[in-house]
Scaffold this active site. Structure first.
Site, short mmCIF file in Angstrom:
data_model
loop_
_atom_site.label_atom_id
_atom_site.label_comp_id
_atom_site.label_asym_id
_atom_site.label_seq_id
_atom_site.Cartn_x
_atom_site.Cartn_y
_atom_site.Cartn_z
N HIS A 101 -55.19 -79.59 -82.17
CA HIS A 101 -54.12 -80.47 -82.63
C HIS A 101 -53.22 -80.68 -81.41
CE1 HIS A 101 -54.93 -78.08 -86.33
NE2 HIS A 101 -54.55 -79.14 -87.01
N ASP A 104 -50.95 -77.82 -80.72
CA ASP A 104 -51.52 -76.55 -80.21
C ASP A 104 -51.53 -76.52 -78.70
OD1 ASP A 104 -52.38 -76.29 -82.87
OD2 ASP A 104 -54.34 -77.15 -82.37
#
Ligand code: XUL
Ligand code: CO
Length: 435
Positions: A101, A104
């Site tokens: 993501h 992240d």
């Protein structure tokens, strides 16, 4: 120069079933050929950046436990260190793929322009690392559920400014996925749903979500992204109710908004369980519609009843999942993403690597059992036999006739069906011979 985080851990090798080395593969030999294809190419394993590197070990009752050198990830220096460590682990395990993501891989900046800048910077950095690595990007995705701006949804938010922020965010993540050669792009709508119907206009929210997804598909074609767009069903958690409830609900949604030939499903074992289904049910439903895309292979704790995202460790369950995947022809752009995290007490680098070893081994074992069942053909034969009555011309032609004609034939031929065994236990015993 390696970071030293994985000090003492050697490259993980295949040693076979007789090995008692906890840091070796016993079933996963990437080069083993099964049904004409290397295991690595069947399984297409991916490491999930969020669980393995971003997650700090917190739970609803307690804070971080891991205290990695790159935690908390609030600056670009630590984001880069995290990327270095990730690629060290990919190398140790021989991982063919990874997934991320935006949240992240880059620090949250609190506004779109700065989020975009750091996303571009870190994906350039990851792109450089990929030049000298054999690990590729299975999929990228946008985290549109953690930051408070998403609390009432992303594309389904009553506030049009949030819809706009979501559109810009997905554009940036699709661009970054394309830049890194990603093979898929995932949308999971953790907040695309509601906490209470009392404040929710269902029709408006679903129409906005349908239009949003169409814009994603339009943009994919505009930039020439050849990967697959995937949506990931989950019935609830964090929202009380999520619109992408399960595979069947997603199929209906995609058809309603004209997306059935553009979007496929990323199915997760734990989400299937939360929806009250088996994993193989979800896979079979998606496959029946030609919408099987990819899988997130992680189990839930069967007693706690929430999404605990544990590494898989149950061969019979995994074998049935791969049975329906192989039956559908196997993965094309999809793969097996470990959307799984080690337990909060599993503090060591060794725990993180061993978790992946175990997951990969179980999946390899499951896939081999599935392939053996397919090659043996016992389940397929039993199916053909069970439906063989439909091969008779008078049975097949019934589907093109009418209630009156069928009724006349029942009277004329005195049709009076004799119940036949479904042979469930015999079939279950059959499966147990392979797993
Ligand atoms: C949450 C979940 C996500 C998606 C990607 O339950 O599975 O990690 O896989 O957003
Ligand atoms: Co998932």
């Amino acid at each position: 120069m390696p970071s030293g985080f994985f000090e003492g851990i050697e490259e993980i090798r295949f040693e076979g079933v007789d090995s008692d080395n906890p840091m070796a593969f016993r079933h996963y030999n990437p080069d083993e050929v099964v049904m004409g294809k290397r295991l690595e190419d069947h399984l297409r394993f991916a490491v999930a950046w969020w669980h393995s590197f971003a997650w700090e070990g917190g739970d609803p009752f307690g804070g971080p436990t891991f205290e990695r050198p790159w935690h908390p990830q609030d600056d670009m220096g630590r984001a880069r260190l995290k990327a270095d460590i990730a690629f060290e682990m990919f190398e140790l395990l021989g991982q063919p793929f990874f997934c991320w993501h935006d949240a992240d891989i880059r620090p949250e900046q609190g506004n779109f322009a700065d989020n975009l800048k750091t996303l571009e910077e870190i994906t350039d950095y990851i792109g450089e690392k990929m030049q000298t690595s054999s690990t590729k990007l299975l999929w990228g995705t946008a985290n549109m559920f953690s930051h408070r701006r998403w609390m009432s949804g992303a594309s389904t938010n009553p506030d049009p400014d949030v819809f706009a922020f979501a559109a810009a965010t997905v554009k940036s993540c699709l661009d970054a996925t394309h830049k890194l050669g990603g093979e898929n792009y995932v949308l999971w709508g953790g907040r695309e749903g509601y906490e209470t119907l009392l404040n929710t206009d269902l029709n408006t929210e679903l129409d906005h979500m349908g239009r949003f997804l169409n814009m994603v598909v339009e943009y994919k074609h505009k930039i020439g992204f050849k990967g697959t767009i995937l949506v990931e069903p989950k019935p609830q958690e964090p929202s009380k109710h999520q619109y992408d409830y399960d595979a069947a609900t997603c199929v209906g949604f995609l058809r309603k908004y004209g997306l059935e030939s553009e979007v496929k499903l990323n199915l997760e074992q734990g989400h299937a369980i939360l929806a009250g289904h088996s994993f193989e049910h979800e896979i079979a439903v998606a496959a029946a519609e030609g919408m099987l895309g990819s899988i997130d292979m992680n189990r839930n704790d069967y007693q706690s009843g929430w999404d605990t995202d544990q590494f898989p460790n149950n061969t019979p369950e995994v074998a049935l999942a791969y049975y329906y995947i192989l039956k559908a022809g196997g993965f094309t752009t999809g793969g097996t993403n470990f959307d799984a995290k080690v337990r909060r007490q599993s503090l060591d680098a060794k725990d993180l690597v061993a978790a992946h070893i175990g997951g990969m081994d179980i999946c390899a074992r499951g896939l081999k059992a599935a392939a053996a069942m397919i090659e043996d053909g016992g389940l397929e034969d039993a199916l053909s036999e069970r439906y063989s009555g439909w091969n008779a011309p008078e049975a097949a032609s019934m589907l093109n006739s009418s209630l009156e004609d069928i009724s006349a034939r029942v009277l004329q031929d005195n049709i009076n069906p004799e119940p036949r065994s479904g042979r469930q236990e015999i079939l279950e015993n059959y499966v147990n011979r392979f797993v």
